[in-house]
Design a protein around this motif. Structure first.
Motif, PDB file in Angstrom:
ATOM      1  N   GLY A   1       0.799  -1.222   0.000  1.00 51.20           N
ATOM      2  CA  GLY A   1       0.000   0.000   0.000  1.00 51.20           C
ATOM      3  C   GLY A   1       0.828   1.266   0.000  1.00 51.20           C
ATOM      4  N   PHE A   2       2.168   1.123  -0.066  1.00 55.39           N
ATOM      5  CA  PHE A   2       3.053   2.284  -0.077  1.00 55.39           C
ATOM      6  C   PHE A   2       3.636   2.488  -1.473  1.00 55.39           C
ATOM      7  CE2 PHE A   2       3.662   0.747   4.421  1.00 55.39           C
ATOM      8  CZ  PHE A   2       2.933   1.776   5.017  1.00 55.39           C
ATOM      9  N   SER A   3       3.732   3.740  -1.885  1.00 59.40           N
ATOM     10  CA  SER A   3       4.344   4.071  -3.172  1.00 59.40           C
ATOM     11  C   SER A   3       5.861   4.051  -3.014  1.00 59.40           C
ATOM     12  CB  SER A   3       3.882   5.459  -3.626  1.00 59.40           C
ATOM     13  OG  SER A   3       4.445   6.460  -2.779  1.00 59.40           O
ATOM     14  N   PRO A   4       6.611   4.039  -4.124  1.00 59.54           N
ATOM     15  CA  PRO A   4       8.082   4.099  -4.028  1.00 59.54           C
ATOM     16  C   PRO A   4       8.553   5.327  -3.259  1.00 59.54           C
ATOM     17  CG  PRO A   4       7.448   3.425  -6.224  1.00 59.54           C
ATOM     18  CD  PRO A   4       6.181   3.808  -5.521  1.00 59.54           C
ATOM     19  N   ALA A   5       7.887   6.470  -3.464  1.00 56.50           N
ATOM     20  CA  ALA A   5       8.253   7.695  -2.747  1.00 56.50           C
ATOM     21  C   ALA A   5       7.995   7.547  -1.248  1.00 56.50           C
ATOM     22  CB  ALA A   5       7.479   8.888  -3.299  1.00 56.50           C
TER      23      ALA A   5
ATOM     24  N   LEU B   1       5.688   0.884 -12.488  1.00 55.34           N
ATOM     25  CA  LEU B   1       4.304   1.007 -12.043  1.00 55.34           C
ATOM     26  C   LEU B   1       3.470   1.804 -13.035  1.00 55.34           C
ATOM     27  CD1 LEU B   1       4.842   1.699  -8.221  1.00 55.34           C
ATOM     28  CD2 LEU B   1       3.991  -0.391  -9.272  1.00 55.34           C
ATOM     29  N   LYS B   2       4.083   2.824 -13.633  1.00 57.52           N
ATOM     30  CA  LYS B   2       3.383   3.646 -14.612  1.00 57.52           C
ATOM     31  C   LYS B   2       3.049   2.831 -15.862  1.00 57.52           C
ATOM     32  CE  LYS B   2       3.661   8.046 -17.086  1.00 57.52           C
ATOM     33  NZ  LYS B   2       4.497   9.240 -17.350  1.00 57.52           N
ATOM     34  N   MET B   3       4.021   2.023 -16.306  1.00 59.46           N
ATOM     35  CA  MET B   3       3.805   1.171 -17.477  1.00 59.46           C
ATOM     36  C   MET B   3       2.720   0.133 -17.196  1.00 59.46           C
ATOM     37  SD  MET B   3       7.750   0.558 -18.718  1.00 59.46           S
ATOM     38  CE  MET B   3       7.240  -0.711 -19.887  1.00 59.46           C
ATOM     39  N   SER B   4       2.716  -0.410 -15.982  1.00 57.76           N
ATOM     40  CA  SER B   4       1.727  -1.425 -15.626  1.00 57.76           C
ATOM     41  C   SER B   4       0.319  -0.836 -15.609  1.00 57.76           C
ATOM     42  CB  SER B   4       2.058  -2.010 -14.244  1.00 57.76           C
ATOM     43  OG  SER B   4       3.325  -2.632 -14.263  1.00 57.76           O
TER      44      SER B   4
ATOM     45  N   ARG C   1      17.902   5.622  -7.993  1.00 56.54           N
ATOM     46  CA  ARG C   1      17.762   4.790  -9.195  1.00 56.54           C
ATOM     47  C   ARG C   1      16.658   3.761  -9.018  1.00 56.54           C
ATOM     48  NH1 ARG C   1      23.506   5.158  -9.257  1.00 56.54           N
ATOM     49  NH2 ARG C   1      23.681   3.209  -8.098  1.00 56.54           N
ATOM     50  N   TRP C   2      16.588   3.143  -7.830  1.00 53.51           N
ATOM     51  CA  TRP C   2      15.538   2.155  -7.580  1.00 53.51           C
ATOM     52  C   TRP C   2      14.167   2.812  -7.668  1.00 53.51           C
ATOM     53  CZ3 TRP C   2      11.854   2.570  -3.735  1.00 53.51           C
ATOM     54  CH2 TRP C   2      10.954   1.505  -3.656  1.00 53.51           C
ATOM     55  N   MET C   3      13.997   3.982  -7.032  1.00 55.61           N
ATOM     56  CA  MET C   3      12.703   4.649  -7.016  1.00 55.61           C
ATOM     57  C   MET C   3      12.264   5.040  -8.427  1.00 55.61           C
ATOM     58  SD  MET C   3      11.452   8.098  -5.035  1.00 55.61           S
ATOM     59  CE  MET C   3      12.091   9.145  -6.361  1.00 55.61           C
ATOM     60  N   THR C   4      13.195   5.573  -9.215  1.00 54.09           N
ATOM     61  CA  THR C   4      12.878   5.972 -10.583  1.00 54.09           C
ATOM     62  C   THR C   4      12.455   4.775 -11.423  1.00 54.09           C
ATOM     63  OG1 THR C   4      14.480   7.787 -10.455  1.00 54.09           O
ATOM     64  CG2 THR C   4      13.754   7.115 -12.645  1.00 54.09           C
ATOM     65  N   ALA C   5      13.198   3.679 -11.316  1.00 58.40           N
ATOM     66  CA  ALA C   5      12.878   2.469 -12.072  1.00 58.40           C
ATOM     67  C   ALA C   5      11.535   1.888 -11.634  1.00 58.40           C
ATOM     68  CB  ALA C   5      13.984   1.432 -11.892  1.00 58.40           C
TER      69      ALA C   5
END
Length: 341
Positions: free
Chosen positions: A262-266, A333-336, A324-328
């Motif tokens: 339930g948490f975003s990468p940010a 997630l955006k592509m999905s 780098r991990w957060m950006t990837a």
């Protein structure tokens, strides 16, 4: 040109090395009571500037949404003020069977009882590009919560019976965290269009101020005669502290980044830094009050003096990797989300 580009890109890490070397060469300049007057310039002005800068740069709607992220706040506060001290308590009981100095072990326990810091977690979250609003809220709220919880934990684990000057610490938090943050938000309302048009380097300003805080911290560490230990003891403490930090960073990262969390990468970035960082600014005054008159106070303080700069150094070194991990992850997630169902 390549060297110049690298220096510009990694100026913060280079700055950390330079301020540490400067502190080692002349610790009296930035130590408490020295010409720099860190009890004012660092404890009040630098921290206040960081939060004013955050208030000025942070969109009000983002801070409002962060306040409502209850699940994230519960995770951070329960981890840092419940899970952290209990786990270290178990570790200390195991380490008590070894040759590690018992007063250093008590010092490790005091570190676990401290609230999150009001500066480094926010700056590192901002440097990565994580949920800065959540980091600000949890740093401020955790510090206020720690005014009551930290002394209680210290009394529970160390058995002191001294009282704590809640009023003075509460006043300091109001003056250095809440007031500057609100002032920054008020100024933003009048300067919003100008700020968004000019794209001022808020992150660089906060990072530069953090270097001043790091300098003051190391000056205090190097100038404190009570922190002198033999090489073996210092090495043991440093290794234990880095092991604790890395383990807890991996633990919070693994839990908050797993599928279905339930948490975003940010959000994960804010959780990792806020859950594992501990405050030296609040910690040392609390120790001096709760352990007033204890002749071993300086020795007990050693792990906290090491933990604070260590968390900044470790966090700073991991910033590029976490970014780098957060950006990837965000791209994935955006592509999905854009794929047809």
């Amino acid at each position: 040109m390549a060297l110049l580009a690298t220096l510009r890109k990694e100026w913060f890490i280079i700055g950390i090395v330079l301020v540490i070397l400067s502190a080692k060469a002349q610790p009296g300049f930035g130590a408490k009571g020295g010409p720099l007057k860190p009890e004012i310039t660092v404890s009040y002005l630098a921290v206040s500037l960081i939060f004013f800068n955050s208030g000025l740069s942070l969109k009000t709607e983002e801070l409002t949404s962060a306040v409502l992220h209850i699940r994230l706040h519960l995770f951070v506060q329960s981890f840092t003020l419940v899970f952290f001290p209990l786990t270290v308590w178990l570790l200390v009981r195991v380490l008590a069977l070894t040759a590690v100095d018992q007063w250093l072990l008590k010092g490790l326990q005091t570190v676990s009882c401290m609230p999150p810091p009001v500066s480094s977690a926010v700056i590192l979250t901002k440097a990565v590009g994580g949920n800065e609003a959540a980091a600000i809220f949890n740093s401020a709220f955790g510090s206020f919560l720690g005014i009551a919880v930290t002394p209680t934990l210290l009394l529970l684990f160390l058995g002191s019976s001294s009282s704590v000057a809640v009023g003075s610490i509460f006043s300091q938090l109001l003056a250095t965290v809440a007031a500057p943050l609100v002032a920054g938000q008020v100024c933003r309302r009048f300067l919003k269009e100008c700020l968004e048009r000019r794209k001022l380097p808020f992150g660089a300003v906060s990072s530069a101020v953090l270097l001043v805080i790091i300098y003051g911290t190391f000056c205090d560490t190097f100038s404190n005669p009570g922190t002198e230990l033999d090489s073996a003891s210092l090495l043991a403490v440093v290794l234990i502290i880095f092991s604790i930090q890395l383990t807890f960073m991996l633990l919070t990262f693994g839990f908050s980044s797993r599928a279905g969390s339930g948490f975003s990468p940010a959000d994960t970035v804010a959780i990792v830094f806020c859950s594992t960082h501990k405050s030296l600014t609040l910690g040392i005054p609390m120790l001096k009050i709760v352990l007033a008159g204890d002749e071993r106070l300086s020795l007990i303080s050693v792990p906290l003096l090491i933990y604070h700069p260590a968390q900044i150094l470790l966090g700073s070194l991991l910033v590029p990797t976490i970014r780098r991990w957060m950006t990837a992850r965000q791209k994935l997630l955006k592509m999905s989300s854009q794929q047809p169902v």
